[in-house]
Design a protein around this motif. Structure first.
Motif, PDB file in Angstrom:
ATOM      1  N   ALA A  36       0.860  -1.185   0.000  1.00  0.00           N
ATOM      2  CA  ALA A  36       0.000   0.000   0.000  1.00  0.00           C
ATOM      3  C   ALA A  36       0.897   1.237   0.000  1.00  0.00           C
ATOM      4  O   ALA A  36       1.749   1.384   0.866  1.00  0.00           O
ATOM      5  N   VAL A  37       0.720   2.082  -1.002  1.00  0.00           N
ATOM      6  CA  VAL A  37       1.445   3.348  -1.091  1.00  0.00           C
ATOM      7  C   VAL A  37       0.414   4.436  -0.847  1.00  0.00           C
ATOM      8  O   VAL A  37      -0.554   4.571  -1.607  1.00  0.00           O
ATOM      9  N   ILE A  38       0.608   5.188   0.243  1.00  0.00           N
ATOM     10  CA  ILE A  38      -0.444   6.090   0.716  1.00  0.00           C
ATOM     11  C   ILE A  38       0.065   7.517   0.841  1.00  0.00           C
ATOM     12  O   ILE A  38       1.120   7.757   1.435  1.00  0.00           O
ATOM     13  N   ASN A  39      -0.712   8.447   0.296  1.00  0.00           N
ATOM     14  CA  ASN A  39      -0.469   9.861   0.522  1.00  0.00           C
ATOM     15  C   ASN A  39      -0.976  10.169   1.927  1.00  0.00           C
ATOM     16  O   ASN A  39      -2.167  10.034   2.201  1.00  0.00           O
ATOM     17  N   ASP A  40      -0.097  10.579   2.810  1.00  0.00           N
ATOM     18  CA  ASP A  40      -0.490  10.878   4.190  1.00  0.00           C
ATOM     19  C   ASP A  40      -1.172  12.254   4.207  1.00  0.00           C
ATOM     20  O   ASP A  40      -0.607  13.244   4.653  1.00  0.00           O
TER      21      ASP A  40
ATOM     22  N   THR B  82       3.428  -1.065   3.963  1.00  0.00           N
ATOM     23  CA  THR B  82       2.876   0.266   3.694  1.00  0.00           C
ATOM     24  C   THR B  82       3.997   1.289   3.540  1.00  0.00           C
ATOM     25  O   THR B  82       4.915   1.346   4.356  1.00  0.00           O
ATOM     26  N   ILE B  83       3.881   2.062   2.481  1.00  0.00           N
ATOM     27  CA  ILE B  83       4.784   3.180   2.237  1.00  0.00           C
ATOM     28  C   ILE B  83       3.934   4.438   2.321  1.00  0.00           C
ATOM     29  O   ILE B  83       3.104   4.692   1.444  1.00  0.00           O
ATOM     30  N   ALA B  84       4.097   5.187   3.396  1.00  0.00           N
ATOM     31  CA  ALA B  84       3.338   6.426   3.567  1.00  0.00           C
ATOM     32  C   ALA B  84       4.246   7.602   3.239  1.00  0.00           C
ATOM     33  O   ALA B  84       5.361   7.689   3.755  1.00  0.00           O
ATOM     34  N   VAL B  85       3.761   8.457   2.367  1.00  0.00           N
ATOM     35  CA  VAL B  85       4.543   9.600   1.898  1.00  0.00           C
ATOM     36  C   VAL B  85       3.686  10.856   2.011  1.00  0.00           C
ATOM     37  O   VAL B  85       2.521  10.848   1.595  1.00  0.00           O
ATOM     38  N   PRO B  86       4.240  11.944   2.548  1.00  0.00           N
ATOM     39  CA  PRO B  86       3.483  13.204   2.587  1.00  0.00           C
ATOM     40  C   PRO B  86       3.521  13.869   1.203  1.00  0.00           C
ATOM     41  O   PRO B  86       4.072  14.956   1.025  1.00  0.00           O
ATOM     42  N   ALA B  87       2.941  13.201   0.221  1.00  0.00           N
ATOM     43  CA  ALA B  87       3.054  13.630  -1.177  1.00  0.00           C
ATOM     44  C   ALA B  87       2.480  15.019  -1.418  1.00  0.00           C
ATOM     45  O   ALA B  87       3.025  15.787  -2.203  1.00  0.00           O
ATOM     46  N   SER B  88       1.395  15.347  -0.744  1.00  0.00           N
ATOM     47  CA  SER B  88       0.799  16.677  -0.931  1.00  0.00           C
ATOM     48  C   SER B  88       1.740  17.764  -0.439  1.00  0.00           C
ATOM     49  O   SER B  88       1.934  18.787  -1.110  1.00  0.00           O
ATOM     50  N   ASP B  89       2.350  17.561   0.731  1.00  0.00           N
ATOM     51  CA  ASP B  89       3.308  18.533   1.259  1.00  0.00           C
ATOM     52  C   ASP B  89       4.532  18.631   0.351  1.00  0.00           C
ATOM     53  O   ASP B  89       5.054  19.724   0.105  1.00  0.00           O
TER      54      ASP B  89
ATOM     55  N   LEU C 274       3.612  10.418  -5.663  1.00  0.00           N
ATOM     56  CA  LEU C 274       3.199   9.074  -5.229  1.00  0.00           C
ATOM     57  C   LEU C 274       3.629   8.014  -6.220  1.00  0.00           C
ATOM     58  O   LEU C 274       4.019   6.908  -5.832  1.00  0.00           O
ATOM     59  N   PHE C 275       3.539   8.325  -7.510  1.00  0.00           N
ATOM     60  CA  PHE C 275       4.009   7.360  -8.507  1.00  0.00           C
ATOM     61  C   PHE C 275       5.490   7.069  -8.300  1.00  0.00           C
ATOM     62  O   PHE C 275       5.912   5.915  -8.334  1.00  0.00           O
ATOM     63  N   GLY C 276       6.286   8.112  -8.059  1.00  0.00           N
ATOM     64  CA  GLY C 276       7.703   7.895  -7.783  1.00  0.00           C
ATOM     65  C   GLY C 276       7.908   7.001  -6.570  1.00  0.00           C
ATOM     66  O   GLY C 276       8.782   6.131  -6.563  1.00  0.00           O
ATOM     67  N   ALA C 277       7.075   7.194  -5.546  1.00  0.00           N
ATOM     68  CA  ALA C 277       7.173   6.389  -4.329  1.00  0.00           C
ATOM     69  C   ALA C 277       6.804   4.935  -4.572  1.00  0.00           C
ATOM     70  O   ALA C 277       7.294   4.040  -3.887  1.00  0.00           O
ATOM     71  N   MET C 278       5.954   4.665  -5.557  1.00  0.00           N
ATOM     72  CA  MET C 278       5.508   3.290  -5.791  1.00  0.00           C
ATOM     73  C   MET C 278       6.312   2.550  -6.843  1.00  0.00           C
ATOM     74  O   MET C 278       6.279   1.330  -6.889  1.00  0.00           O
TER      75      MET C 278
END
Length: 194
Positions: free
Chosen positions: A94-98, A127-134, A149-153
């Protein structure tokens, strides 16, 4: 190439889940995979749920898959991760925008936003949680958080032969290409540090 893999991308209207699925499909096709994708816009124009499914492999017969069949779940909003968790298979990623978007009922005070969405997912899935919006805001444009998020996944896709940075460059419009490449790199770096 191996068997069929599946990814589910979910978000709220306007967040860019469909662009991520197009980037993925382009990369997999260039690598010689058979690819199918579908998208459901729901109430996208009113902030409703949007989902897209991408499947790739030697031979893919359809884009749609059921509960417990996704290898990867990408959620552009953390409550959407919990909402669609049943589609992720055991051992899935799960790759999640926090990031939280308050629905109308939450914004009005009729309901409260559920706490601990990311933590709940981490108890069951990798789970990979990333503050993508920030991160996107820090890059100067909050609209590129989907590419963060794509880069994170992308490392979770298991396709090291694909130059995902080039696929991003080839897929996004030229006027926002440099911004999206910076977003991709930032997301990838963030995931590698977790």
């Amino acid at each position: 190439m191996s068997g069929v893999k599946s990814a589910l991308l979910v978000g709220v209207g306007g967040q860019g889940a469909i662009l991520i699925s197009k980037i993925m499909a382009n990369g997999f096709m260039q690598a010689g995979f058979d690819v199918k994708q579908s998208e459901v816009h729901g109430m996208a124009q009113r902030g409703g749920s949007v989902s897209t499914q991408v499947r790739w492999g030697d031979k893919v017969y359809g884009p749609v898959f059921g509960k417990g069949e996704a290898d990867i779940l990408v959620a552009l909003e953390k409550m959407e991760a919990v909402r669609y968790a049943e589609f992720l298979k055991p051992g899935g990623v799960a790759v999640i925008n926090d990031y939280a978007i308050k629905s109308t009922t939450i914004a009005s005070g009729a309901e409260t936003y559920p706490e601990g969405c990311v933590e709940a997912m981490a108890k069951v899935f990798r789970t990979i949680a990333v503050p993508a919006s920030d991160m996107a805001l820090g890059l100067g444009n909050p609209k590129c958080m989907n590419v963060v998020l794509f880069g994170a996944m992308c490392d979770s896709l298991g396709c090291p032969q694909i130059d995902w940075e080039q696929v991003v460059a080839d897929t996004v419009p030229e006027k926002v290409r440099e911004l999206n490449l910076r977003a991709f790199r930032a997301g990838r770096q963030a995931a590698q540090q977790r």
